[in-house]
Scaffold this motif. Structure first.
Motif, PDB file in Angstrom:
ATOM      1  N   TRP A  91      34.936 -60.442 -19.206  1.00 55.30           N
ATOM      2  CA  TRP A  91      34.192 -60.952 -18.055  1.00 55.30           C
ATOM      3  C   TRP A  91      34.067 -59.903 -16.959  1.00 55.30           C
ATOM      4  O   TRP A  91      33.047 -59.837 -16.278  1.00 55.30           O
ATOM      5  CB  TRP A  91      34.832 -62.231 -17.512  1.00 55.30           C
ATOM      6  N   SER A  92      35.079 -59.082 -16.811  1.00 57.82           N
ATOM      7  CA  SER A  92      35.010 -57.986 -15.845  1.00 57.82           C
ATOM      8  C   SER A  92      33.931 -56.987 -16.249  1.00 57.82           C
ATOM      9  O   SER A  92      33.178 -56.493 -15.398  1.00 57.82           O
ATOM     10  CB  SER A  92      36.367 -57.288 -15.740  1.00 57.82           C
ATOM     11  N   TYR A  95      30.541 -58.573 -15.511  1.00 56.48           N
ATOM     12  CA  TYR A  95      30.257 -58.497 -14.074  1.00 56.48           C
ATOM     13  C   TYR A  95      29.825 -57.086 -13.687  1.00 56.48           C
ATOM     14  O   TYR A  95      28.848 -56.903 -12.954  1.00 56.48           O
ATOM     15  CB  TYR A  95      31.491 -58.925 -13.270  1.00 56.48           C
ATOM     16  N   ASN A  96      30.541 -56.083 -14.168  1.00 53.37           N
ATOM     17  CA  ASN A  96      30.206 -54.700 -13.831  1.00 53.37           C
ATOM     18  C   ASN A  96      28.849 -54.288 -14.399  1.00 53.37           C
ATOM     19  O   ASN A  96      28.126 -53.512 -13.772  1.00 53.37           O
ATOM     20  CB  ASN A  96      31.307 -53.758 -14.310  1.00 53.37           C
ATOM     21  N   LEU A  98      26.317 -56.342 -14.776  1.00 53.78           N
ATOM     22  CA  LEU A  98      25.340 -56.993 -13.897  1.00 53.78           C
ATOM     23  C   LEU A  98      25.204 -56.245 -12.571  1.00 53.78           C
ATOM     24  O   LEU A  98      24.096 -56.114 -12.034  1.00 53.78           O
ATOM     25  CB  LEU A  98      25.731 -58.450 -13.652  1.00 53.78           C
ATOM     26  N   VAL A  99      26.323 -55.744 -12.048  1.00 58.53           N
ATOM     27  CA  VAL A  99      26.270 -54.941 -10.821  1.00 58.53           C
ATOM     28  C   VAL A  99      25.468 -53.668 -11.065  1.00 58.53           C
ATOM     29  O   VAL A  99      24.668 -53.257 -10.225  1.00 58.53           O
ATOM     30  CB  VAL A  99      27.701 -54.637 -10.310  1.00 58.53           C
ATOM     31  N   ALA A 141      30.172 -62.846  -3.994  1.00 64.32           N
ATOM     32  CA  ALA A 141      31.030 -62.029  -4.850  1.00 64.32           C
ATOM     33  C   ALA A 141      32.004 -61.209  -4.013  1.00 64.32           C
ATOM     34  O   ALA A 141      33.190 -61.112  -4.348  1.00 64.32           O
ATOM     35  CB  ALA A 141      30.176 -61.106  -5.729  1.00 64.32           C
ATOM     36  N   TRP A 145      36.047 -61.482  -4.186  1.00 62.88           N
ATOM     37  CA  TRP A 145      36.947 -60.355  -4.442  1.00 62.88           C
ATOM     38  C   TRP A 145      38.012 -60.247  -3.359  1.00 62.88           C
ATOM     39  O   TRP A 145      39.177 -59.984  -3.657  1.00 62.88           O
ATOM     40  CB  TRP A 145      36.170 -59.042  -4.550  1.00 62.88           C
ATOM     41  N   GLU A 169      35.709 -53.397  -5.389  1.00 63.79           N
ATOM     42  CA  GLU A 169      34.660 -54.314  -5.850  1.00 63.79           C
ATOM     43  C   GLU A 169      34.036 -55.078  -4.688  1.00 63.79           C
ATOM     44  O   GLU A 169      32.828 -55.347  -4.693  1.00 63.79           O
ATOM     45  CB  GLU A 169      35.225 -55.276  -6.892  1.00 63.79           C
ATOM     46  N   ALA A 173      30.109 -54.902  -3.775  1.00 65.77           N
ATOM     47  CA  ALA A 173      29.301 -56.117  -3.679  1.00 65.77           C
ATOM     48  C   ALA A 173      28.666 -56.245  -2.295  1.00 65.77           C
ATOM     49  O   ALA A 173      27.495 -56.625  -2.177  1.00 65.77           O
ATOM     50  CB  ALA A 173      30.164 -57.343  -3.986  1.00 65.77           C
TER      51      ALA A 173
END
Length: 184
Positions: A91-92, A95-96, A98-99, A141, A145, A169, A173
């Motif tokens: 999941w990390s 997320y990364n 998507l960033v 987000a 964090w 993070e 974000a």
């Protein structure tokens, strides 16, 4: 594209701080995969700092290649996830990735806005609303964090995010939220 001194200053401060923390995390990482993740996060933040400084129109190809490389690294981490000590989960990595994709969108939008803001080809209602919704999601987000790093109750069964990673993070974000709001 980023013309206001406050917006440029905020972008540079947020992304440079995230880049410093990302590159610093390379030395604290316990495994090779964690070092690669930290280097990728630092490279992405440094690239976005360059975009914030206005280098998007001059160097769209090298900046895009850097963002593409980071995106590819995180996609590889999604597919080939290892479960050693100090390893980030799937999941990390999602997320990364998507960033990194949002960072690519900011680069693409900033590089195409060469004229005035009204000349920007992406200024259509759907794209403006998507940029604003992306900015709001990045604000949530960043808040998540910070809360996951500093506000974890002692009796919680979850474990807190490591402080340096959580701050990095959150800065990334928040920088993306400012950038998405600025291009909308």
């Amino acid at each position: 594209m980023f013309r206001g001194w406050f917006v440029v200053g905020a972008l540079v401060v947020l992304f440079v701080a995230a880049a410093v923390l990302g590159f610093g995390a390379i030395f604290r990482a316990k495994s090779v995969a964690a070092r690669i993740d930290a280097a990728a996060a630092g490279l992405l933040a440094a690239t976005m700092a360059a975009v914030g400084l206005g280098w998007a129109q001059l160097g769209v190809v090298p900046l895009g290649a850097a963002i593409g490389l980071v995106f590819l690294l995180f996609v590889i981490r999604i597919v080939y996830r290892s479960s050693g000590p100090g390893e980030a989960g799937r999941w990390s990595a999602i997320y990364n990735a998507l960033v990194a994709a949002l960072s690519g969108w900011v680069l693409l939008s900033a590089s195409s806005g060469a004229g005035s803001v009204s000349d920007h080809p992406g200024h259509q209602l759907g794209i403006i609303l998507a940029d604003i919704m992306g900015a709001l999601l990045m604000i949530f987000a960043a808040t998540g964090w910070v809360l996951g790093t500093f506000a974890m109750p002692a009796e919680s069964k979850s474990h807190a995010v490591p402080r340096w990673k959580g701050v990095r993070e959150a800065l990334m974000a928040a920088g993306l939220a400012v950038a998405l709001f600025a291009i909308s």
